[in-house]
Write an enzyme that holds these catalytic residues in place. Structure first.
Site, PDB file in Angstrom:
ATOM      1  N   GLU A   1       4.627  15.804 -26.581  1.00  0.00           N
ATOM      2  CA  GLU A   1       4.879  17.417 -26.227  1.00  0.00           C
ATOM      3  C   GLU A   1       5.083  17.451 -24.658  1.00  0.00           C
ATOM      4  O   GLU A   1       5.829  18.275 -24.364  1.00  0.00           O
ATOM      5  CB  GLU A   1       4.009  18.162 -26.977  1.00  0.00           C
ATOM      6  CG  GLU A   1       4.504  18.577 -28.570  1.00  0.00           C
ATOM      7  CD  GLU A   1       5.670  18.852 -28.744  1.00  0.00           C
ATOM      8  OE1 GLU A   1       6.071  19.973 -28.093  1.00  0.00           O
ATOM      9  OE2 GLU A   1       6.045  18.635 -29.895  1.00  0.00           O
TER      10      GLU A   1
ATOM     11  N   CYS B   1      22.924  24.924 -32.748  1.00  0.00           N
ATOM     12  CA  CYS B   1      22.654  26.357 -32.044  1.00  0.00           C
ATOM     13  C   CYS B   1      22.389  26.146 -30.289  1.00  0.00           C
ATOM     14  O   CYS B   1      21.606  26.578 -30.080  1.00  0.00           O
ATOM     15  CB  CYS B   1      21.640  27.095 -32.639  1.00  0.00           C
ATOM     16  SG  CYS B   1      22.254  28.930 -32.357  1.00  0.00           S
TER      17      CYS B   1
ATOM     18  N   CYS C   1      27.858  25.482 -38.656  1.00  0.00           N
ATOM     19  CA  CYS C   1      26.775  26.195 -38.592  1.00  0.00           C
ATOM     20  C   CYS C   1      26.606  26.770 -40.119  1.00  0.00           C
ATOM     21  O   CYS C   1      27.484  27.414 -40.657  1.00  0.00           O
ATOM     22  CB  CYS C   1      26.432  26.993 -37.632  1.00  0.00           C
ATOM     23  SG  CYS C   1      24.974  28.074 -37.982  1.00  0.00           S
TER      24      CYS C   1
ATOM     25  N   CYS D   1      24.618  35.256 -39.297  1.00  0.00           N
ATOM     26  CA  CYS D   1      23.962  35.049 -38.081  1.00  0.00           C
ATOM     27  C   CYS D   1      24.681  36.374 -37.137  1.00  0.00           C
ATOM     28  O   CYS D   1      25.946  36.663 -37.044  1.00  0.00           O
ATOM     29  CB  CYS D   1      24.628  33.962 -37.185  1.00  0.00           C
ATOM     30  SG  CYS D   1      24.143  33.841 -35.390  1.00  0.00           S
TER      31      CYS D   1
END
Length: 348
Positions: free
Chosen positions: A60, A214, A224, A230
């Site tokens: 991370e 996206c 998508c 959306c």
């Protein structure tokens, strides 16, 4: 599996920055993202079930503002060298910075080592479990704490990186992009989208969805699975009135700082490789700041091949001795470099 929203018309575009979303709409998007992730998930090594919490934390930190393709090989090498916090805690700082290589923002490497020391010395070499405990570590912000708590420990947290935030504001709020950083209001709004059960799959899935479908530029709206619901797509994909801030690189202090660090990293590596010949650690500071007329070419050539090449590259960027001296002093102040007499090196 087919999912339906409570309304066949999809999520209505809205002017509200963080609009109210119906439970049916939330459930539809959750199920769609989790189903999509089941087949689209990239086989990243830190997603292996056997990966330790420490390895997840390292991934991370490395992945912040850095493409996964650059992170993976360095993460593998890092974990082979320092598989536990205790291993990194006692490592020479110069070696830590050298191993960070071209990941950028090398202060992250120093903060990661500081966190490793706290974990090793105060926490019995165990990475904390909760987001609150993780955020108490040096250099660990709210995003990283939430991500590690989720991906390493299975905690239900709201993980909000740029990819996740972009998906949420497009799908539910009809906006092209989120603000620079999440507000408390946005974080509270986003909590409702994290499912009670499959929250880890949701957090990883929506992040992956933002990275692969996206995307910030050229989103794959035609492919998508959320296109019909959306809000941003349904309103014609309006462009944001606020253009994203872009960070220049060429000619900046950041570029020159990076070039100075490249010289020091090369010198460190060649010093280790040529220890039997007693090569001095670091680089004479005058070689950074001397004018072309004053530069001692014999001294440059006495450096290792890689070091001299990096030095010439750095000198091509700027001939301003005061600027170079200022940036070198900043590197020393930040703990990224050390000055010993007339020589500049990585910290010992």
């Amino acid at each position: 599996m087919t999912h339906r929203t409570t309304s066949e018309t999809g999520i209505a575009p809205t002017a509200a920055p963080f609009p109210t979303v119906s439970p049916g709409e939330v459930e539809f998007v959750q199920a769609t993202i989790i189903d999509w992730f089941a087949t689209a998930e990239r086989p990243l090594p830190w997603r292996d079930p056997a990966t330790t919490a420490w390895a997840v934390l390292v991934s991370e930190i490395m992945s912040q503002q850095t493409p996964v393709s650059r992170v993976e090989p360095r993460w593998r090498a890092w974990m082979a060298k320092w598989p536990t916090p205790a291993d990194l805690a006692t490592a020479p700082t110069a070696e830590v910075l050298h191993s960070w290589d071209r990941l950028g923002y090398p202060r992250r490497a120093l903060r990661l080592q500081e966190a490793a020391r706290v974990i090793a010395e105060d926490l019995d070499n165990r990475v904390p479990t909760t987001a609150a405990e993780l955020e108490a570590l040096p250099g660990i912000g709210s995003y990283t704490a939430a991500a590690v708590a989720s991906f390493a420990h299975g905690q239900r947290t709201t993980v909000l990186d740029t990819n996740v935030r972009r998906v949420l504001v497009r799908v539910f709020a009809g906006r092209d992009r989120p603000t620079t950083s999440p507000s408390r209001r946005e974080t509270q709004w986003a909590e409702q989208f994290v499912p009670a059960v499959e929250h880890v799959r949701w957090n990883a899935g929506v992040m992956e969805f933002g990275a692969l479908v996206c995307t910030a530029r050229n989103p794959k709206c035609d492919d998508c699975p959320l296109a019909e619901v959306c809000a941003w797509n349904r309103s014609g994909r309006p462009a944001s009135t606020e253009r994203p801030k872009t960070q220049k690189w060429a000619g900046t202090d950041r570029q020159l700082r990076g070039a100075i660090m490249d010289v020091l990293k090369a010198a460190h590596e060649e010093t280790l490789d040529d220890a039997e010949n007693d090569r001095l650690d670091g680089v004479p500071f005058d070689l950074f700041t001397a004018t072309t007329a004053e530069l001692d070419e014999n001294m440059v050539e006495s450096l290792g091949t890689a070091t001299s090449a990096k030095l010439r590259t750095m000198r091509d960027l700027s001939a301003d001795a005061q600027r170079i001296s200022r940036l070198a002093a900043d590197l020393v102040a930040d703990g990224l470099a050390a000055q010993h007499g007339d020589r500049l090196s990585l910290p010992r």
